[in-house]
Design a protein around this motif. Structure first.
Motif, PDB file in Angstrom:
ATOM      1  N   ALA A   1      21.722  30.776 -12.833  1.00  0.00           N
ATOM      2  CA  ALA A   1      20.401  31.206 -12.377  1.00  0.00           C
ATOM      3  C   ALA A   1      19.746  30.163 -11.478  1.00  0.00           C
ATOM      4  O   ALA A   1      18.833  30.491 -10.718  1.00  0.00           O
ATOM      5  N   GLY A   2      20.201  28.917 -11.549  1.00  0.00           N
ATOM      6  CA  GLY A   2      19.577  27.887 -10.726  1.00  0.00           C
ATOM      7  C   GLY A   2      20.506  26.797 -10.247  1.00  0.00           C
ATOM      8  O   GLY A   2      20.103  25.941  -9.465  1.00  0.00           O
ATOM      9  N   LEU A   3      21.746  26.810 -10.722  1.00  0.00           N
ATOM     10  CA  LEU A   3      22.678  25.726 -10.420  1.00  0.00           C
ATOM     11  C   LEU A   3      24.071  26.264 -10.136  1.00  0.00           C
ATOM     12  O   LEU A   3      24.425  27.349 -10.589  1.00  0.00           O
ATOM     13  N   THR A   4      24.858  25.452  -9.427  1.00  0.00           N
ATOM     14  CA  THR A   4      26.268  25.743  -9.213  1.00  0.00           C
ATOM     15  C   THR A   4      27.057  24.514  -9.651  1.00  0.00           C
ATOM     16  O   THR A   4      26.786  23.404  -9.191  1.00  0.00           O
ATOM     17  N   PHE A   5      28.023  24.703 -10.538  1.00  0.00           N
ATOM     18  CA  PHE A   5      28.873  23.609 -10.989  1.00  0.00           C
ATOM     19  C   PHE A   5      29.882  23.288  -9.899  1.00  0.00           C
ATOM     20  O   PHE A   5      30.526  24.186  -9.357  1.00  0.00           O
ATOM     21  N   VAL A   6      30.010  21.985  -9.560  1.00  0.00           N
ATOM     22  CA  VAL A   6      30.911  21.620  -8.466  1.00  0.00           C
ATOM     23  C   VAL A   6      31.996  20.616  -8.824  1.00  0.00           C
ATOM     24  O   VAL A   6      32.910  20.401  -8.031  1.00  0.00           O
ATOM     25  N   GLY A   7      31.913  19.994  -9.987  1.00  0.00           N
ATOM     26  CA  GLY A   7      33.005  19.067 -10.295  1.00  0.00           C
ATOM     27  C   GLY A   7      32.722  18.116 -11.433  1.00  0.00           C
ATOM     28  O   GLY A   7      31.624  18.068 -11.971  1.00  0.00           O
ATOM     29  N   TRP A   8      33.760  17.333 -11.747  1.00  0.00           N
ATOM     30  CA  TRP A   8      33.661  16.346 -12.812  1.00  0.00           C
ATOM     31  C   TRP A   8      34.451  15.106 -12.427  1.00  0.00           C
ATOM     32  O   TRP A   8      35.260  15.122 -11.514  1.00  0.00           O
ATOM     33  N   GLY A   9      34.148  14.033 -13.137  1.00  0.00           N
ATOM     34  CA  GLY A   9      34.845  12.774 -12.897  1.00  0.00           C
ATOM     35  C   GLY A   9      34.450  12.096 -11.598  1.00  0.00           C
ATOM     36  O   GLY A   9      35.206  11.294 -11.067  1.00  0.00           O
ATOM     37  N   GLU A  10      33.258  12.412 -11.080  1.00  0.00           N
ATOM     38  CA  GLU A  10      32.770  11.856  -9.828  1.00  0.00           C
ATOM     39  C   GLU A  10      31.489  11.076 -10.074  1.00  0.00           C
ATOM     40  O   GLU A  10      30.827  11.285 -11.084  1.00  0.00           O
ATOM     41  N   PRO A  11      31.077  10.229  -9.122  1.00  0.00           N
ATOM     42  CA  PRO A  11      29.746   9.610  -9.238  1.00  0.00           C
ATOM     43  C   PRO A  11      28.680  10.698  -9.230  1.00  0.00           C
ATOM     44  O   PRO A  11      28.838  11.723  -8.576  1.00  0.00           O
ATOM     45  N   ILE A  12      27.627  10.472  -9.993  1.00  0.00           N
ATOM     46  CA  ILE A  12      26.540  11.432 -10.064  1.00  0.00           C
ATOM     47  C   ILE A  12      25.206  10.738  -9.811  1.00  0.00           C
ATOM     48  O   ILE A  12      25.115   9.523  -9.921  1.00  0.00           O
ATOM     49  N   GLY A  13      24.188  11.508  -9.495  1.00  0.00           N
ATOM     50  CA  GLY A  13      22.831  11.005  -9.327  1.00  0.00           C
ATOM     51  C   GLY A  13      21.980  11.600 -10.419  1.00  0.00           C
ATOM     52  O   GLY A  13      21.366  12.635 -10.228  1.00  0.00           O
ATOM     53  N   TRP A  14      21.948  10.998 -11.559  1.00  0.00           N
ATOM     54  CA  TRP A  14      21.401  11.558 -12.780  1.00  0.00           C
ATOM     55  C   TRP A  14      19.969  11.089 -13.000  1.00  0.00           C
ATOM     56  O   TRP A  14      19.715   9.904 -13.063  1.00  0.00           O
ATOM     57  N   GLY A  15      19.046  12.015 -13.119  1.00  0.00           N
ATOM     58  CA  GLY A  15      17.669  11.704 -13.513  1.00  0.00           C
ATOM     59  C   GLY A  15      17.001  10.651 -12.645  1.00  0.00           C
ATOM     60  O   GLY A  15      16.247   9.818 -13.151  1.00  0.00           O
ATOM     61  N   GLY A  16      17.257  10.662 -11.366  1.00  0.00           N
ATOM     62  CA  GLY A  16      16.623   9.716 -10.469  1.00  0.00           C
ATOM     63  C   GLY A  16      17.458   8.487 -10.217  1.00  0.00           C
ATOM     64  O   GLY A  16      17.075   7.575  -9.548  1.00  0.00           O
TER      65      GLY A  16
END
Length: 162
Positions: free
Chosen positions: A147-162
């Motif tokens: 409804a608001g997101l698309t999953f694109v992958g795992w095991g990668e760098p992320i930008g979590w919570g700022g």
């Protein structure tokens, strides 16, 4: 990455305040996760290697029920999670679409995942609590991730919570 039992024990005894101060002294100033709170009060401090997952803004052409069985899906990512890991999910701080519900949290428990931490929200809160998977999140919402997101992958760098 695996942690020795000694490293786990040591890390479990160090407060997050101490860890952030040590990292600050090493020049790392932006090292805490914003938005996550324990879904169940009183959760213990947990230690484990991060297993990252990443969502991006919803793409109606990609985020469909058919995508759930795609090779790049949350279900496939959960099957790749090693025992003892902590699932760290970048949901871009979106709080009106739940990333996981009781079925996927139960599967993580079955696979031996230590915890779920996200800057987003979960679905089926009573069911998620019933799985006993320790969860830190920014609340809960009924709509599914698509409804608001698309999953694109795992095991990668992320930008979590700022």
């Amino acid at each position: 990455m695996s942690l020795s039992p000694e490293a786990r024990k040591t890390l479990a005894g160090i407060t997050t305040a101490t860890i952030t101060t040590v990292l600050l002294k090493k020049g790392l100033r932006n090292v805490w996760m914003r938005g996550a709170r324990p879904l169940r009060p009183g959760l213990p401090r947990l230690v484990g290697p991060a297993f990252t997952l990443r969502f991006v803004p919803a793409r109606e052409d990609l985020a469909t029920p058919e995508s759930w069985s795609s090779p790049i899906s949350t279900r496939t990512a959960i099957e790749a999670m090693p025992e003892g890991c902590i699932a760290v999910v970048d949901a871009m701080g979106i709080t009106d679409a739940g990333i996981f519900g009781d079925i996927l949290c139960a599967r993580m428990m079955k696979r031996g995942v230590t915890a779920l931490v996200t800057d987003g929200v979960v679905r089926d809160v009573e069911g998620v609590l019933g799985t006993n998977l320790p969860v830190w999140c920014d609340g809960y919402a009924a709509p599914p991730s698509v409804a608001g997101l698309t999953f694109v992958g795992w095991g990668e760098p992320i930008g979590w919570g700022g």
